[in-house]
Write an enzyme that holds these catalytic residues in place. Structure first.
Site, short mmCIF file in Angstrom:
data_model
loop_
_atom_site.label_atom_id
_atom_site.label_comp_id
_atom_site.label_asym_id
_atom_site.label_seq_id
_atom_site.Cartn_x
_atom_site.Cartn_y
_atom_site.Cartn_z
CE LYS A 1 -3.44 5.09 -1.54
NZ LYS A 1 -4.39 5.91 -2.35
CE1 TYR B 1 -3.64 2.56 0.80
CE2 TYR B 1 -2.32 3.37 2.42
CZ TYR B 1 -3.39 3.46 1.61
OH TYR B 1 -4.22 4.59 1.82
P1 NAP Z 1 -13.26 3.48 1.34
O1 NAP Z 1 -14.21 4.03 2.08
O2 NAP Z 1 -12.84 2.12 1.48
O3 NAP Z 1 -13.93 3.84 -0.21
C1 NAP Z 1 -13.00 3.30 -1.32
C2 NAP Z 1 -13.51 3.61 -2.49
O4 NAP Z 1 -12.70 3.25 -3.70
C3 NAP Z 1 -15.05 3.03 -2.83
O5 NAP Z 1 -15.88 3.91 -3.57
C4 NAP Z 1 -14.95 1.97 -3.74
O6 NAP Z 1 -15.92 1.71 -4.28
C5 NAP Z 1 -13.53 2.52 -4.59
N1 NAP Z 1 -13.11 1.51 -5.23
C6 NAP Z 1 -12.16 0.41 -4.82
N2 NAP Z 1 -11.49 -0.37 -5.73
C7 NAP Z 1 -12.03 0.15 -6.86
C8 NAP Z 1 -11.87 -0.10 -8.25
N3 NAP Z 1 -11.12 -1.07 -8.51
N4 NAP Z 1 -12.24 0.80 -9.02
C9 NAP Z 1 -13.42 1.94 -8.94
N5 NAP Z 1 -13.22 2.15 -7.49
C10 NAP Z 1 -12.77 1.39 -6.84
O7 NAP Z 1 -11.87 4.11 1.44
P2 NAP Z 1 -11.44 5.79 1.79
O8 NAP Z 1 -10.90 6.00 3.01
O9 NAP Z 1 -12.71 6.57 1.38
O10 NAP Z 1 -10.16 5.97 0.79
C11 NAP Z 1 -10.32 6.80 -0.33
C12 NAP Z 1 -8.75 7.05 -0.98
O11 NAP Z 1 -8.14 7.67 0.01
C13 NAP Z 1 -8.10 5.70 -1.24
O12 NAP Z 1 -7.18 5.90 -2.27
C14 NAP Z 1 -7.32 5.62 0.16
O13 NAP Z 1 -6.14 4.91 -0.18
C15 NAP Z 1 -6.99 7.25 0.48
N6 NAP Z 1 -6.69 7.32 1.79
C16 NAP Z 1 -7.44 6.86 2.87
C17 NAP Z 1 -7.08 7.11 4.12
C18 NAP Z 1 -8.02 7.03 5.54
O14 NAP Z 1 -7.51 6.92 6.50
N7 NAP Z 1 -9.40 6.28 5.14
C19 NAP Z 1 -5.92 7.58 4.45
C20 NAP Z 1 -4.85 7.94 3.40
C21 NAP Z 1 -5.35 7.90 2.23
P3 NAP Z 1 -16.88 0.46 -4.26
O15 NAP Z 1 -17.16 0.22 -2.68
O16 NAP Z 1 -17.80 0.79 -5.07
O17 NAP Z 1 -16.06 -0.87 -4.62
#
Ligand code: NAP
Length: 244
Positions: A156, A152
């Protein structure tokens, strides 16, 4: 004519908030998702009350052909895409040595290649129009690395390098490419963390709270706005000060 933004992974979490925030500022939003059909539909109806120019698009960002088809469909439904937010992502906690090659390839495929697929599909029109804004959602672990999230972190970190290089390549065509690097944000992605683990993390955050998806959405709104017209190739950390 209003701007058109594609937000990948917008069915929930951070992408959901970004889609809502951009729609509120009058931008037509294309909501990409992969498996959460019902959540994507709920967001669609929520946004249609604010801005009727919106739709949902199911596609796996790691699949170049699906992304290309999705971009053509969006451009015929809503118009040329001026803003692309590469937010879709997956995570997995565990030792690097326990990860299968399929799991590794899937993570790189969604988190890093997915952003490249979207950029490849949207750039020709942006270059033609000499205007556009791309935002890649990285992570603080891409900046400093996380034990038990090695692939991961690599995906990133790759997004950070991709952002800096692409910004140099397409800057002369009037396109800005930036990266937002969130800290710990309250979404399903962190649902595996126990309350004790969450409290430990909060103790390490100078602003004394974990982030909410809206914290990231507000940063995206700024970066895509004309107020940020001289900002490109940058990594904006939105993390409550946990990593400086
Ligand atoms: P989340 O709630 O798990 O949401 C992830 C989203 O990505 C969902 O809408 C999912 O869609 C979509 N997704 C997954 N695989 C996909 C694919 N193959 N094609 C298209 N869409 C896909 O996660 P989040 O926390 O909002 O994360 C959003 C971004 O922020 C990610 O890139 C994550 O790495 C980054 N991030 C998050 C955090 C944190 O603490 N939450 C911190 C740093 C960075 P479906 O559910 O429809 O499959």
């Amino acid at each position: 004519m209003s701007k058109v933004a594609l937000i990948t992974g917008a069915s929930k979490g951070i992408g959901h908030s970004i889609a809502l925030e951009l729609a509120k500022s009058g931008i037509s939003v294309a909501i990409n998702y992969y498996s959460s059909d019902e959540k994507a539909k709920e967001l669609l109806w929520q946004i249609r009350k604010i801005n009727q120019y919106t739709n949902i698009y199911k596609a796996d960002v790691s699949n170049e052909a699906e992304v290309s088809d999705m971009v053509h469909k969006i451009e015929s439904d809503l118009g040329k895409i001026n803003i692309a937010v590469n937010n879709a992502g997956i995570s997995q906690i565990g030792l690097f040595t326990d990860m299968t090659s399929n799991e590794r390839d899937r993570m790189i495929g969604v988190n890093l290649i997915g952003a490249m697929n979207v950029c490849k599909a949207v750039l020709p029109n942006m270059i033609h129009n000499k205007k556009g804004s791309i935002i890649n959602i990285s992570s603080m672990w891409g900046e400093v690395g996380a034990s038990c999230e090695v692939v991961y972190s690599a995906s990133k970190a790759g997004l950070i390098g991709f952002t800096k290089a692409l910004a140099k390549e397409v800057g002369p065509s009037g396109i800005r490419v930036n990266c937002i690097s969130p800290g710990v944000i309250d979404t399903d992605m962190n649902s595996e963390l126990s309350e004790a683990e969450m409290n430990e993390l909060i103790n390490e955050i100078p602003l004394n709270r974990i982030g909410i998806p809206d914290d990231i959405a507000k940063a995206v709104k700024f970066i895509v706005s004309d107020n940020a017209s001289y900002i490109t190739g940058q990594i904006l950390s939105v993390n409550g000060g946990i990593i400086i």
